[in-house]
Design a protein around this motif. Structure first.
Motif, PDB file in Angstrom:
ATOM      1  N   ARG A  42      -0.052  -9.202  16.840  1.00  0.00           N
ATOM      2  CA  ARG A  42      -1.220  -8.378  16.529  1.00  0.00           C
ATOM      3  C   ARG A  42      -2.520  -9.161  16.809  1.00  0.00           C
ATOM      4  NH1 ARG A  42      -2.553  -3.219  14.736  1.00  0.00           N
ATOM      5  NH2 ARG A  42      -4.518  -3.515  15.804  1.00  0.00           N
ATOM      6  N   ALA A  43      -2.516 -10.443  16.439  1.00  0.00           N
ATOM      7  CA  ALA A  43      -3.696 -11.280  16.636  1.00  0.00           C
ATOM      8  C   ALA A  43      -4.002 -11.389  18.128  1.00  0.00           C
ATOM      9  CB  ALA A  43      -3.470 -12.670  16.031  1.00  0.00           C
ATOM     10  N   VAL A  82      -8.390  -7.232  23.027  1.00  0.00           N
ATOM     11  CA  VAL A  82      -9.304  -6.096  22.870  1.00  0.00           C
ATOM     12  C   VAL A  82     -10.747  -6.593  22.775  1.00  0.00           C
ATOM     13  CG1 VAL A  82     -10.018  -4.302  21.261  1.00  0.00           C
ATOM     14  CG2 VAL A  82      -7.608  -4.557  21.875  1.00  0.00           C
ATOM     15  N   ARG A  83     -10.906  -7.681  22.061  1.00  0.00           N
ATOM     16  CA  ARG A  83     -12.262  -8.200  21.893  1.00  0.00           C
ATOM     17  C   ARG A  83     -12.800  -8.744  23.198  1.00  0.00           C
ATOM     18  NH1 ARG A  83     -11.229 -11.300  17.385  1.00  0.00           N
ATOM     19  NH2 ARG A  83     -11.431 -13.167  18.652  1.00  0.00           N
ATOM     20  N   LEU A 112      -1.110  -1.778  20.263  1.00  0.00           N
ATOM     21  CA  LEU A 112      -1.833  -2.944  19.769  1.00  0.00           C
ATOM     22  C   LEU A 112      -3.091  -3.243  20.563  1.00  0.00           C
ATOM     23  CD1 LEU A 112       1.130  -5.317  18.872  1.00  0.00           C
ATOM     24  CD2 LEU A 112      -0.360  -4.043  17.336  1.00  0.00           C
ATOM     25  N   PRO A 128      -7.486  -0.174  19.771  1.00  0.00           N
ATOM     26  CA  PRO A 128      -8.595   0.106  18.858  1.00  0.00           C
ATOM     27  C   PRO A 128      -9.849   0.665  19.517  1.00  0.00           C
ATOM     28  CG  PRO A 128      -7.626  -2.000  18.353  1.00  0.00           C
ATOM     29  CD  PRO A 128      -6.953  -1.485  19.583  1.00  0.00           C
ATOM     30  N   GLU A 162      -4.934 -16.258  15.487  1.00  0.00           N
ATOM     31  CA  GLU A 162      -5.394 -15.946  16.845  1.00  0.00           C
ATOM     32  C   GLU A 162      -5.246 -17.145  17.770  1.00  0.00           C
ATOM     33  OE1 GLU A 162      -8.745 -12.553  15.837  1.00  0.00           O
ATOM     34  OE2 GLU A 162      -9.278 -14.215  17.142  1.00  0.00           O
ATOM     35  N   ASP A 209      -5.616  -8.286  19.277  1.00  0.00           N
ATOM     36  CA  ASP A 209      -7.021  -8.240  18.860  1.00  0.00           C
ATOM     37  C   ASP A 209      -7.900  -9.088  19.770  1.00  0.00           C
ATOM     38  OD1 ASP A 209      -6.279  -6.602  16.838  1.00  0.00           O
ATOM     39  OD2 ASP A 209      -6.340  -8.130  15.259  1.00  0.00           O
ATOM     40  N   ASP A 266       2.078 -10.555  12.791  1.00  0.00           N
ATOM     41  CA  ASP A 266       0.686 -11.020  12.682  1.00  0.00           C
ATOM     42  C   ASP A 266       0.263 -11.766  13.939  1.00  0.00           C
ATOM     43  OD1 ASP A 266       0.544  -9.994  10.115  1.00  0.00           O
ATOM     44  OD2 ASP A 266       1.279 -11.855   9.215  1.00  0.00           O
ATOM     45  N   ARG A 302     -11.114 -16.502  23.058  1.00  0.00           N
ATOM     46  CA  ARG A 302     -11.460 -15.862  21.782  1.00  0.00           C
ATOM     47  C   ARG A 302     -12.904 -15.374  21.771  1.00  0.00           C
ATOM     48  NH1 ARG A 302     -11.275 -18.620  16.701  1.00  0.00           N
ATOM     49  NH2 ARG A 302     -11.153 -16.546  15.800  1.00  0.00           N
ATOM     50  N   ARG A 360      -6.760 -15.727   9.693  1.00  0.00           N
ATOM     51  CA  ARG A 360      -6.824 -14.867  10.868  1.00  0.00           C
ATOM     52  C   ARG A 360      -7.204 -15.662  12.113  1.00  0.00           C
ATOM     53  NH1 ARG A 360      -7.369  -9.707  12.225  1.00  0.00           N
ATOM     54  NH2 ARG A 360      -8.620  -9.386  14.089  1.00  0.00           N
TER      55      ARG A 360
END
Lengths: 269, 222, 222
Positions: free
Chosen positions: A169-170, A176-177, C176, C179, C94, A173, A166, C114, C90
């Motif tokens: 993976r976070a 990617v963002r 990973l 996407p 992060e 993410d 997790d 973020r 979540r």
């Protein structure tokens, strides 16, 4: 029969005059404030028969109630409407019970009397139950809980759970963002605003008269400039360059009609 | 001093004893068990109850919740300093009894028994005391809210359950606790016509038109 | 149970027991005596103290005042800790990842990476979990506190050091970073040539250098 109907209960303010009026019957003591409605008054009158509520004489009860109401009216006391309505209904019930019946009404007077009796029983039962309930050993009056309990506390502690996957993976993410914020399209050939500005500005410096905007673009014969996508970029950048020169007072812009040719001329200081 | 050395109780018994002594509120066996890490406390409660039965403090169960309280026979010694208990009006006492003996019950049903309108404040007082609460709505036209008693009611009045309400078995046997909206017991009440004669007319549809409930409150009888 | 039938204590003992139980404050022997009509309560207090000595509740005297309290060995029952296992949200995951990959890092830097504001509570949760701590202040205007991971973090995730966290290339290889279509997210960092033409070109290295704090605005790429 109707004297001293509510022993012990002090009369309410509005009854003071009556109580102290010393009327014909000094023992008469009317205190409607003490009754919780006509049913309550009826129940109290029924209790005065000193028999089981199941064996009370409804006719006697009706008489007692009507006498009570008559006395109140004789004293010119203003009775609440519900007491009078009950009186009227009881008067009807009495006459129905006494008169020989030719045709059977439904419900019969006997049944109505029975219902009244049942209602009085039910109210009487609840009144008695209330008295017994309230007389029990009550917590805080007769029995007591611990005066100074220490109290129990439960502190919740969180144990946090998170898996390695997790976490990784976070991070993926987040990456990617974040990346699209700085992206550009690959291998897209453009004429930048800077180069358009210097080209238009330079050409305008040597031009003598109005020139159409398209004349400032690189000639399409020159290799890559033949690419229509690049030509569109050059036109757009040159247009913005023209606007910028006009804004800074270095050029004049003119257009005679909508979508017509856009013409450009240097401003000579 | 002549008493024999008291036996040291079982550790679980001591733990339950301490927990209930310290608790600010009555506790269910489940809550005690949860607090003590899931132990089965049924036996311990029984032993404690037996131990305290002859002492100045008793362990009692009220509506599945347990608490210690002083022995009722000592009330005369303890009562004097404390006047914290609210005095209930006669109306409130009666409404409370009706709720307890008939629950769940709607306001209209309470009024049908008492024969008068119940002031809004009366139920509010009982709810504020924590003895009565709204438990839902009756699925009839108008969907009236219905009221019932709370565990605190049982605690306050020293009842293990509603089955211990004084005289409840006799009242039930006599049919005096049957549903109050039973049309068969409703009284018909007609209006006086202009000849002054009252005609009774049973209105099947209208429980409202029934007995002189709620025509005026006693206070208005000036 | 197996215990013998408990003796019924003396009436005075019961009265003292109930009085002290119900009292809101510790009471002196004199106050108890006055409350009970002047009886001599010394013996009763001694007997009660002896009786309760082995129970879950003790009768204790402090500064001449008597009161019941939970037995010291059971005091832990008064305040229990209950552990609840909770999954990290979540957002918190992060933030934790960013701290791990970029430590030491300030809150503003975390937010820049973020792309969203980080609720203060999120970092609090991570500190409560024992995975993140404050390690100092960044010597820049405002001197923001900076966060880093703890040894517990490594232990929980089974890492010998932060270097064991997979790098960007490994993340990509593992899919990973997949996407979004590559072509859509690639960076163009070309230079204008002398003809004024800019060629966009993917820079493989830029992914490494990408710490997007103070992200370059697209306007700078011209």
């Amino acid at each position: 029969m109707t004297t001293d109907l509510s022993p012990g209960a002090p009369p309410g303010d509005e009854w003071d005059g009556v109580a102290s009026a010393g009327t014909a019957n000094a023992a008469l003591y009317l205190e409607l404030d003490g009754w919780e409605g006509p049913l309550d008054l009826l129940l109290d009158l029924a209790r005065r028969q000193k028999v089981d509520l199941r064996r009370i004489s409804i006719l006697d009860l009706v008489d007692q109630y009507l006498t009570y109401i008559e006395r109140a009216e004789a004293l010119r006391l203003e009775l609440a409407a519900d007491y009078l309505v009950m009186a009227a209904w009881l008067a009807y019930l009495k006459s129905a019970l006494l008169l020989p019946r030719e045709e059977q009404e439904d419900p019969s007077p006997e049944e109505l009397a029975l219902r009244l009796q049942l209602r009085l029983q039910r109210l009487g039962a609840m009144r008695e139950a209330a008295a017994r309930l309230i007389a029990r050993d009550r917590l805080g009056r007769d029995v007591f809980a611990r005066g100074a309990p220490e109290g129990l506390r439960v502190d919740r502690r969180n144990r946090w759970q998170c898996e390695w996957f997790d976490l990784v993976r976070a991070y993926g993410d987040v990456k990617v963002r974040a990346e699209p914020v700085v992206h550009m399209v690959r291998e897209r050939m453009v004429m930048t605003l800077d180069s358009a500005l210097s080209r238009v500005s330079a050409m305008l410096g040597v031009a003598l008269d109005w020139m159409e905007l398209r004349e400032f673009l690189p000639p399409p014969r020159e290799g890559e400039w033949a690419d229509p996508r690049l030509r569109r970029s050059a036109l757009a950048s040159s247009f913005v360059a023209a606007l910028e020169l006009a804004r800074t007072g270095q050029a004049q812009l003119a257009q005679d009609e909508i979508f017509g040719p856009l013409r450009l001329k240097a401003v000579r200081g | 001093m002549s008493a024999p050395e008291p036996q040291r109780p079982d550790e679980l018994v001591r733990a339950v004893e301490a927990t209930l002594f310290a608790a600010g509120q009555p506790m269910t066996a489940e809550a005690i068990s949860t607090h003590l890490g899931g132990a089965d406390v049924g036996e311990a409660l029984a032993e404690l109850q037996r131990h305290y039965a002859r002492r100045g403090v008793h362990l009692v169960e009220r509506g599945k919740r347990w608490h210690f309280e002083t022995a009722p026979d000592l009330a005369h010694l303890l009562r004097r300093e404390r006047e914290e208990v609210k005095r209930l009006s006669r109306a409130a006492t009666e409404v409370l009894a009706i709720v307890a003996y008939h629950e769940p019950v709607s306001r209209a049903e309470i009024e049908a028994i008492r024969g008068v309108q119940t002031a809004k404040g009366t139920l509010d007082v009982l709810m504020e005391a924590g003895w009565v609460r709204i438990v839902g709505r009756r699925e009839v036209p108008g969907r009236p809210v219905i009221y019932a008693t709370t565990p605190d009611f049982l605690t306050h009045f020293g009842l293990a359950s509603l089955r211990e309400l004084p005289g409840i078995d006799e009242l039930r046997a006599a049919g005096l606790l049957d549903p109050v909206d039973d049309a068969q017991i409703e009284l018909a009440l007609g209006k006086p016509d202009d000849t002054g004669v009252t005609t009774a007319a049973w209105d099947e549809d209208s429980a409202e038109a029934e007995l002189p409930i709620g025509l005026a409150s006693p206070g208005q009888s000036g």
